[in-house]
Design a protein around this motif. Sequence first.
Motif, PDB file in Angstrom:
ATOM      1  N   GLU A  46     -26.421  41.950  12.933  1.00 43.68           N
ATOM      2  CA  GLU A  46     -25.658  40.976  12.144  1.00 43.68           C
ATOM      3  C   GLU A  46     -24.366  40.587  12.870  1.00 43.68           C
ATOM      4  OE1 GLU A  46     -26.956  39.460   9.554  1.00 43.68           O
ATOM      5  OE2 GLU A  46     -28.718  40.761   9.681  1.00 43.68           O
ATOM      6  N   LYS A  49     -25.262  38.076  15.510  1.00 43.48           N
ATOM      7  CA  LYS A  49     -25.432  36.728  14.952  1.00 43.48           C
ATOM      8  C   LYS A  49     -24.068  36.092  14.651  1.00 43.48           C
ATOM      9  CE  LYS A  49     -29.937  37.733  12.895  1.00 43.48           C
ATOM     10  NZ  LYS A  49     -30.701  37.923  11.646  1.00 43.48           N
TER      11      LYS A  49
ATOM     12  N   HIS B 122     -29.804  26.724   6.351  1.00 47.65           N
ATOM     13  CA  HIS B 122     -30.519  27.968   6.058  1.00 47.65           C
ATOM     14  C   HIS B 122     -29.834  29.206   6.587  1.00 47.65           C
ATOM     15  CE1 HIS B 122     -33.547  25.362   4.584  1.00 47.65           C
ATOM     16  NE2 HIS B 122     -33.827  24.851   5.761  1.00 47.65           N
ATOM     17  N   SER B 123     -28.967  29.020   7.583  1.00 52.07           N
ATOM     18  CA  SER B 123     -28.245  30.164   8.134  1.00 52.07           C
ATOM     19  C   SER B 123     -27.084  29.653   8.970  1.00 52.07           C
ATOM     20  CB  SER B 123     -29.166  31.012   9.014  1.00 52.07           C
ATOM     21  OG  SER B 123     -28.418  32.068   9.619  1.00 52.07           O
ATOM     22  N   TYR B 125     -26.637  31.254  11.761  1.00 55.60           N
ATOM     23  CA  TYR B 125     -27.155  31.639  13.079  1.00 55.60           C
ATOM     24  C   TYR B 125     -28.339  30.747  13.424  1.00 55.60           C
ATOM     25  CZ  TYR B 125     -29.358  34.386  16.760  1.00 55.60           C
ATOM     26  OH  TYR B 125     -29.942  34.766  17.942  1.00 55.60           O
ATOM     27  N   ASP B 128     -32.082  31.926  13.178  1.00 61.20           N
ATOM     28  CA  ASP B 128     -32.543  32.170  11.802  1.00 61.20           C
ATOM     29  C   ASP B 128     -32.812  30.847  11.087  1.00 61.20           C
ATOM     30  OD1 ASP B 128     -32.374  34.844  12.201  1.00 61.20           O
ATOM     31  OD2 ASP B 128     -30.607  35.182  10.930  1.00 61.20           O
ATOM     32  N   HIS B 129     -31.893  29.907  11.267  1.00 63.97           N
ATOM     33  CA  HIS B 129     -32.079  28.596  10.636  1.00 63.97           C
ATOM     34  C   HIS B 129     -33.381  27.960  11.132  1.00 63.97           C
ATOM     35  CE1 HIS B 129     -30.778  24.587   9.010  1.00 63.97           C
ATOM     36  NE2 HIS B 129     -31.539  24.169  10.015  1.00 63.97           N
ATOM     37  N   ASN B 166     -32.578  34.912   4.545  1.00 66.41           N
ATOM     38  CA  ASN B 166     -31.170  34.540   4.767  1.00 66.41           C
ATOM     39  C   ASN B 166     -30.178  35.159   3.794  1.00 66.41           C
ATOM     40  OD1 ASN B 166     -31.396  33.048   2.416  1.00 66.41           O
ATOM     41  ND2 ASN B 166     -31.172  31.028   3.403  1.00 66.41           N
ATOM     42  N   ARG B 169     -26.998  37.247   4.889  1.00 59.58           N
ATOM     43  CA  ARG B 169     -25.853  36.601   5.545  1.00 59.58           C
ATOM     44  C   ARG B 169     -25.162  35.558   4.659  1.00 59.58           C
ATOM     45  NH1 ARG B 169     -24.885  37.783  10.579  1.00 59.58           N
ATOM     46  NH2 ARG B 169     -23.692  35.907  11.011  1.00 59.58           N
ATOM     47  N   MET B 173     -22.267  33.130   5.889  1.00 60.60           N
ATOM     48  CA  MET B 173     -22.484  31.678   5.833  1.00 60.60           C
ATOM     49  C   MET B 173     -21.330  30.991   5.127  1.00 60.60           C
ATOM     50  SD  MET B 173     -26.499  31.204   5.015  1.00 60.60           S
ATOM     51  CE  MET B 173     -26.608  29.436   5.076  1.00 60.60           C
TER      52      MET B 173
END
Lengths: 465, 289
Positions: A46, A49, B122-123, B125, B128-129, B166, B169, B173
């Motif tokens: 995490e 990211k 969606h994220s 990062y 991930d998106h 998601n 996070r 976000m």
Amino acid sequence: MKYYLLPFKFTRIGDHEVFVNEVGDMLHAPIGTAEQIVNRTIEDPELYKSLVANFFISEIRIPALLDVYAERLAEKKRFLDDYTALHIFVLTLRCNQNCIYCQASSRDEHCAASSMSRENMRLAVQHMFKSRSQYLTMEFQGGEPSLEHDLFLYGIELAEEINQTEHRHLTYVLCTNSINLTDEVMATCKQYNVLISTSLDGPSWLHNQNRGKQDSYEKVVKGITKAREILGADRVSALMTASELSLNYPIEIVDEYHKLGFTSIFLRALNPYGKATDNADWEAYTNRFIEFYKQAFEHIIELNKQGHVMIEEYAAIILRKLLTPWCTGFVDLQSPAGIVNSVLIYNYDGYMYASDESRMLAEENDFTFQIGKLSESYENLVYSPKVKEWSKVWNNEAIAGCSDCALQAYCGADPVRNHSTQGDLYGFRPTSLFCKKNKAIIEYIISCVIDRYDELMPIFRNWIR
Amino acid sequence: MKQRPLDIHSNDNTLFTTEQCNNHCIMCCQPPRKIDDIDHYYQQNIKRVLSAPKDLPLIALTGGEPTLMGDKLFSLIRLIREQLPNTEIHILSNGRKFADPEYAKALKLAGDNKVMVGVPLHSDYEKDHDIIAGSKGAYNETILGLYNLAMQGIAIELRIVMNKLNYMRLPQMATFIHKNLSFVTWTAFMGMERVGFADTKSTHIWIEPIEYIPQLCQAVQLLDDFRHEVVIFNIPLCLLPEQYHPFAEKSISDWKNKYTDCCEQCRLKEQCCGFFATSTQLYTGIKPY
């Protein structure tokens, strides 16, 4: 793991490593994380990211969203686009007080000299409108500017007249000790919606001792009350300056502000100008001020928890820099420095100066930061060789000891202070007390945000609105 | 796909523009199809706009991805502006096409201040998106698109559809939105409709709201702390701590909104969004107030 490092800085605060990128976004992680980042061995997915998403590292050499990052940086430096917004008019050195820490070398109120001529006022107001800022603040200082009511009114009337065609947003501020707020002065303030910025050091015994007068406190409070009645409570604010004596009384000072109904306080250290330079030991003073600040700050937090509104303005500025993407306009903590970029001084002596401190130095016959005569053209003054020379040392991104400092994005450059305390414009950070004080307080505020987030955020959110 | 008639009494008046999409979101409630349907819906929508009630407060353009219409999107918007000058226009788009600044500029020209674009993020990062959007490169184009829309002064609704991939996070976000997308008009955190991919691929995607409420509340709190407008869609009040009730909206379109038996005893039923009638299962943890 393959990625590229983007420019960021880090430091250790308490049990954390704190990472700050070029736009002042902050992440914190356990000690040892910086090493992991550099060695490409980041353990926490995490965190990885977050480092990518917030422009600390990039999975490709040039981040695809570099333009977004550039726009973020442009926003943080927006004050440069706006150009000089604060214009200080030093009407006179005459004063009706005799403060022990006077930084402005004030003279007796009955002496004849030391006031600005009308011609120089006219030139100064014209220079102010040369700045392209849509927001212009015209701040009247002294000595005690209320002793020069006619000149004060003349300056405002000139600005109003020019503004009929310029259409800027004008703000007027009268920096006064509130002792001479005559009906005449008040009428002008009322008519032109002038803000009153006054000075109060704490409880009466402390204030009077600092002022070198027996009845100063009573007169100041009377002036504040009168100004509030006529202009409204929200038009009157106060500043404190911590004398050596004040440093023993953080709680009492905060309580005094609260008692008088103020909802904000700016815990301000003495600056080494004017009479204040007599102060014996600046290093000891700085260390004591840092402790004073923390004690006063914690007491302010307690008041907030009890449901009272009380903002510590210095912390609020740091918090805005730390927690928001927006530009802040505090001239003492800017890079490029506040001098010229954010503030210009029109002094009673008919000269333009780089900052409030610059004209204070001139009273000690140090004219380093005198830009030139008000009768010269704006362009010749503001783009003079002198100013260009300063511009080489007014970015903390580019001076040793600041360029690799994790707190750089929250701090500022101050060539005037470097010159006055260390004898050169560039300065030497390891022994700079400006650096020591700001670092200590900014680190304290960062540790509050990291370690006491849930406790303090409900309070901080009201400070930075 | 059959379109419902435009109805002045409905809170959901929609022009469906295409079933095609350049994203392939893993939780899509209306999975895209590769069919050449743009002209068909375009002609249909022209007729629908011409016969629409003149004082319709809001009309939504949806799909699929409406920007796949290209310049026809602007002709349609111009027609709406001409026929229904007081109607607000809401476009639901993944925002990718607006990575082209000229396209964003053309939207401003056509829609002026009547247009708002709802864009899902969606994220924070990229990867991930892109996984959730089902398309590599989606994130970068969407973020640039958001910036280009903002540069044109177009109002933006940012939509975060919360799912299993998601939800961890959500607080990060929120910080990202505060720092990098502070110009959006508001951010909507949205509960999933359990239909389409969200249902058929539920083991990968579905998560019960009750499991992500802590992250959701932290994210909402953070945005609210910094004075950003923030709303919660599609989460019944009984699943939210009371201090977050003011953020919850009655967000579910009237034609697919329902309540359960236990809602009948609830004193907050009138303020509550209830459920999607289209969902295959109810959320867990439902109880009357």
